[in-house]
Design an enzyme around this catalytic site. Structure first.
Site, PDB file in Angstrom:
ATOM      1  N   THR A  76      62.967  72.509  75.615  1.00  0.00           N
ATOM      2  CA  THR A  76      64.226  72.193  76.304  1.00  0.00           C
ATOM      3  C   THR A  76      64.056  72.390  77.803  1.00  0.00           C
ATOM      4  O   THR A  76      63.322  73.274  78.239  1.00  0.00           O
ATOM      5  CB  THR A  76      65.383  73.081  75.790  1.00  0.00           C
ATOM      6  OG1 THR A  76      66.542  72.831  76.603  1.00  0.00           O
ATOM      7  CG2 THR A  76      65.062  74.562  75.850  1.00  0.00           C
ATOM      8  N   GLY A  77      64.715  71.553  78.574  1.00  0.00           N
ATOM      9  CA  GLY A  77      64.633  71.661  80.030  1.00  0.00           C
ATOM     10  C   GLY A  77      64.595  70.292  80.673  1.00  0.00           C
ATOM     11  O   GLY A  77      65.117  69.319  80.114  1.00  0.00           O
ATOM     12  N   THR A  78      63.977  70.219  81.835  1.00  0.00           N
ATOM     13  CA  THR A  78      63.905  68.969  82.599  1.00  0.00           C
ATOM     14  C   THR A  78      62.991  67.975  81.873  1.00  0.00           C
ATOM     15  O   THR A  78      61.776  67.937  82.088  1.00  0.00           O
ATOM     16  CB  THR A  78      63.337  69.251  83.995  1.00  0.00           C
ATOM     17  OG1 THR A  78      62.125  69.997  83.831  1.00  0.00           O
ATOM     18  CG2 THR A  78      64.284  70.090  84.835  1.00  0.00           C
ATOM     19  N   GLY A  79      63.610  67.165  81.031  1.00  0.00           N
ATOM     20  CA  GLY A  79      62.880  66.335  80.083  1.00  0.00           C
ATOM     21  C   GLY A  79      61.809  65.442  80.680  1.00  0.00           C
ATOM     22  O   GLY A  79      60.735  65.272  80.085  1.00  0.00           O
ATOM     23  N   ASP A 100      62.786  63.522  76.564  1.00  0.00           N
ATOM     24  CA  ASP A 100      61.635  64.144  75.903  1.00  0.00           C
ATOM     25  C   ASP A 100      61.973  64.547  74.472  1.00  0.00           C
ATOM     26  O   ASP A 100      61.106  64.580  73.608  1.00  0.00           O
ATOM     27  CB  ASP A 100      61.178  65.382  76.696  1.00  0.00           C
ATOM     28  CG  ASP A 100      62.267  66.445  76.775  1.00  0.00           C
ATOM     29  OD1 ASP A 100      63.446  66.082  76.999  1.00  0.00           O
ATOM     30  OD2 ASP A 100      61.966  67.635  76.611  1.00  0.00           O
ATOM     31  N   THR A 111      70.569  71.439  75.166  1.00  0.00           N
ATOM     32  CA  THR A 111      69.863  70.805  74.059  1.00  0.00           C
ATOM     33  C   THR A 111      69.569  71.816  72.946  1.00  0.00           C
ATOM     34  O   THR A 111      69.444  73.004  73.227  1.00  0.00           O
ATOM     35  CB  THR A 111      68.537  70.256  74.633  1.00  0.00           C
ATOM     36  OG1 THR A 111      68.861  69.156  75.452  1.00  0.00           O
ATOM     37  CG2 THR A 111      67.551  69.847  73.580  1.00  0.00           C
ATOM     38  N   ARG A 113      68.194  55.700  79.513  1.00  0.00           N
ATOM     39  CA  ARG A 113      67.120  56.698  79.661  1.00  0.00           C
ATOM     40  C   ARG A 113      66.819  57.378  78.307  1.00  0.00           C
ATOM     41  O   ARG A 113      67.713  57.761  77.576  1.00  0.00           O
ATOM     42  CB  ARG A 113      67.560  57.741  80.681  1.00  0.00           C
ATOM     43  CG  ARG A 113      66.557  58.855  80.939  1.00  0.00           C
ATOM     44  CD  ARG A 113      66.987  60.149  80.299  1.00  0.00           C
ATOM     45  NE  ARG A 113      66.108  61.263  80.686  1.00  0.00           N
ATOM     46  CZ  ARG A 113      66.195  62.472  80.185  1.00  0.00           C
ATOM     47  NH1 ARG A 113      67.109  62.754  79.307  1.00  0.00           N
ATOM     48  NH2 ARG A 113      65.376  63.412  80.577  1.00  0.00           N
TER      49      ARG A 113
HETATM   50  N1  ASP Z   1      65.306  67.929  77.712  1.00  0.00           N
HETATM   51  C1  ASP Z   1      66.642  67.372  77.722  1.00  0.00           C
HETATM   52  C2  ASP Z   1      66.635  66.069  78.489  1.00  0.00           C
HETATM   53  O1  ASP Z   1      65.910  65.943  79.459  1.00  0.00           O
HETATM   54  C3  ASP Z   1      67.648  68.265  78.360  1.00  0.00           C
HETATM   55  C4  ASP Z   1      67.710  69.674  77.844  1.00  0.00           C
HETATM   56  O2  ASP Z   1      66.748  70.187  77.313  1.00  0.00           O
HETATM   57  O3  ASP Z   1      68.783  70.289  77.960  1.00  0.00           O
HETATM   58  O4  ASP Z   1      67.414  65.218  78.179  1.00  0.00           O
END
Ligand code: ASP
Length: 311
Positions: free
Chosen positions: A224-227, A204, A173, A201
């Site tokens: 960024t990460g586990t949304g 975040d 992201t 879906r």
């Molecule tokens: N936050 C993003 C999502 O959950 C993924 C990411 O940050 O790479 O879709």
């Protein structure tokens, strides 16, 4: 009085493996990060607003195949490319966001159009699509967004029955935060989501307060990460609230937010600029593609713990 303008960007965080990244690949990432910083910083340097700089920087990352946003987006469980983005202006708390958007070249500009031309904050799916077309945003055919690498990721995720963050393949992201010469803050985030995620879906990255937030009183932040963990923790707003109600520094607030994320089973990072001009690019994952620029001469960029300075 003119304030020192600055911009910071990220290209995703997660389980990037240092040993898997060749020098050539590293240079390719740095090249795009540098271009994105250059575009955003020049915009600020020429008197542009933080909103203009953030969206311009993000559009460069969206146009690259290397990152999971725009052109490089990952596939959902239906084998579709659907993208999310959001943008927020710290000056007046105006905000715009889109979710499950198809065939729009730069979702960040769709989010900006929602912020500027719509009575609502978040549009999704077909409605967001029609709105984007009415606002004359650039369209691209499905082929523009297709890559064998992305498709193979989906096939692998389907086989394993997993919904995967895109970082094991060293991509992610994208986001940007900026302070312009008037001291106004802005934040933007754009994503292709998670590979093999359930159709429909929302991430975040499309939710103001979760993956993106800006308020001139506190900070601008892009996550960024586990949304889904960021959504449950309302992480971006949490950072702002810690500064507003606890009076904590940006560094301390960001550590607390990421600690909470970790305790909730999440992973990732954030970039932020505070109203005082503090800057953080922090993560709890193995790495985070990131960079910042606060003067004409140098670019600062990093993927793992070290940052490099390039003239
Ligand atoms: N936050 C993003 C999502 O959950 C993924 C990411 O940050 O790479 O879709």
């Amino acid at each position: 009085m003119s304030i020192q303008h600055m911009i910071a960007i990220h290209g995703g965080a997660g389980t990037i493996l240092e040993e898997k990244l060749t020098n050539e690949e590293r240079d390719e990432y740095y090249e795009v990060l540098k271009k994105s910083l250059e575009v955003g910083y020049s915009c600020l340097d020429e008197g542009g607003t933080s909103i203009e700089a953030v969206s311009a920087s993000i559009s460069v990352l969206e146009d690259s195949i290397l990152f999971n946003a725009g052109r490089g987006s990952v596939f959902n469980s239906k084998g579709l490319i659907e993208m999310d983005a959001s943008i927020m202006n710290g000056k007046d708390l105006s905000a715009g966001a889109v979710s499950c958007l198809k065939n729009i070249k730069n979702p960040i500009y769709a989010a900006k159009a929602v912020m500027e031309n719509c009575d609502h904050v978040l549009l999704c799916a077909e409605g967001a699509q029609v709105f984007s077309k009415e606002n004359k945003l650039d369209l691209e055919p499905d082929e523009y967004f297709f890559s064998t690498k992305r498709w193979d990721q989906l096939v692998t995720a389907r086989k394993k029955g997993q919904i995967t963050l895109d970082h094991s393949e060293s991509i992610g992201t994208v986001g940007a935060v900026a302070m312009d010469s008037k001291g106004d803050l802005a934040a933007g985030t754009s994503t292709g989501g998670l590979t093999n995620r359930v159709w429909g879906r929302c991430s975040d990255s499309s939710l103001i307060g979760s993956g993106n937030y800006a308020n001139n009183k506190t900070c601008a932040v892009s996550c960024t990460g586990t949304g889904d963990t960021f959504i449950k923790g309302v992480s971006a707003y949490d950072l702002s609230a810690l500064i507003e109600y606890q009076g904590l520094s940006l560094e301390d607030s960001s550590r607390l937010v990421l600690e909470k994320l970790k305790n909730n089973g999440g992973n990732g990072g954030l970039i932020s600029i505070s109203a005082k001009g503090e800057l953080v690019l922090n993560y709890i994952s193995k790495g985070m593609y990131r960079g910042y620029k606060k003067d004409k001469e140098s670019f600062h960029m990093g993927i793992f713990s070290e940052m490099i300075e390039v003239k």
